[in-house]
Design a protein around this motif. Structure first.
Motif: not given
Length: 315
Positions: A117-123, A203-212, A229-234, A239-243
């Motif tokens: 759901i978090g990935i769906l919401s970010a994309t 939040a984490s996916m949105l931050e990574v998806l804006s990277e170069d 799934y290979r680049h962004a999610l990894r 942060p998700v694993i930490t939480a």
């Protein structure tokens, strides 16, 4: 890595000692005599009460009791319960697996809901799906576990009578008996956690998806699924694993309310019963076990980082 593990284990020793000291001191500063509470419903002579007080070392100064307690721990002796007069180690061995089962099933349920759901919401940012997920996560975070547990119990257990409302299932009675007893407690504990992890994943996916490097991967013509799934999610999952790791530690220690609601025979319910009866040895051991579980979980999370992101090294 070995040096890092040894360093973390050495740091954990004073932490656990501090927890045992604080717990021991606070328990012995509270008013009330555990032996009198234990003998409240029994007719005994003062001599018998004195012998019991001496047996549990309650007639000695608290600091002497503390060092005696540490010495017993170092020898693997967890003591005897004041109220049930049975081995604490036997009670822990029976109940701790049930607490682990409930905590890990709740975490599993939370992750399989939160990450997709978090990935769906970010994309699909600012879409209907995004607004719905944000609203649902806000509701999930806002619901207290004791209220949600009672609501699920009343609806699914008493009104519809489709799920059991107390106890733990056994595989010997069939897979459904085992799973059905887990559903309501796991939902109660996992709902708030799923809501929290959903917002964090988004939040984490949105931050990574804006990277170069994501724009570069898309410019190279890589498929969107591979990019996500290979680049962004990894990169976004750390942060998700930490939480999740921290929350798993809280789940192990915070299952007290849920275990009480559903009469789940776990360590949390044992701790509540010990607190109500002022069973000091059980409270001390339970607190120590919760602390050890938290330390071990955080250490495992740190080790997991190196497998997810090879750039992370502990020198």
């Amino acid at each position: 890595m070995l040096t890092y593990l040894l360093r973390r284990l050495l740091i954990a020793v004073p932490v656990l000692l501090g927890i045992t000291f604080i717990t021991f001191a606070l328990l012995h500063l509270t008013p009330g005599d555990p032996v009198k509470i234990m003998l409240a419903t029994e007719q005994v002579t003062p001599e018998v009460a004195a012998r019991l007080t001496a047996f549990y070392n309650l007639d000695r100064p608290w600091y002497v009791q503390y060092f005696k307690y540490l010495g017993n721990l170092l020898h693997g002796d967890l003591g005897v319960s004041i109220t049930s007069r049975t081995s604490i180690a036997a009670s822990i061995a029976t109940r701790l697996p049930n607490t682990f089962l409930l905590a890990f099933s709740s975490m599993f349920l939370a992750l399989i809901i939160a990450v997709p759901i978090g990935i769906l919401s970010a994309t699909h940012r600012n879409s209907i799906a995004d607004y719905l997920s944000l609203t649902a996560s806000m509701v999930g975070v806002s619901m207290p576990s004791f209220w949600l547990g009672l609501l699920l119990l009343l609806q699914f257990g008493l009104a519809w009578k489709i799920l059991p409302i107390w106890g733990v299932g056994h595989l010997s009675n069939g897979l459904w008996d085992f799973v059905s007893h887990l559903i309501l407690p796991s939902l109660t504990m996992g709902t708030g956690l799923a809501a929290l992890l959903t917002r964090l994943t988004r939040a984490s996916m949105l931050e990574v998806l804006s990277e170069d490097f994501i724009r570069t991967a898309r410019a190279k013509g890589l498929r969107e699924r591979f990019v996500l799934y290979r680049h962004a999610l990894r990169n976004a999952i750390i942060p998700v694993i930490t939480a999740a790791g921290l929350q798993l530690g809280y789940l192990l220690g915070g299952a007290v309310i849920v275990e009480s609601i559903f009469s789940w025979p776990g360590l949390g319910r044992l701790t509540i019963q010990a607190i109500q009866k002022r069973d000091l040895p059980v409270i001390q051991v339970s607190t120590l076990i919760f602390a050890v579980c938290f330390v071990v979980v955080t250490l495992l999370v740190d080790i997991l980082y190196t497998f997810i992101d090879p750039r992370i090294r502990y020198d």
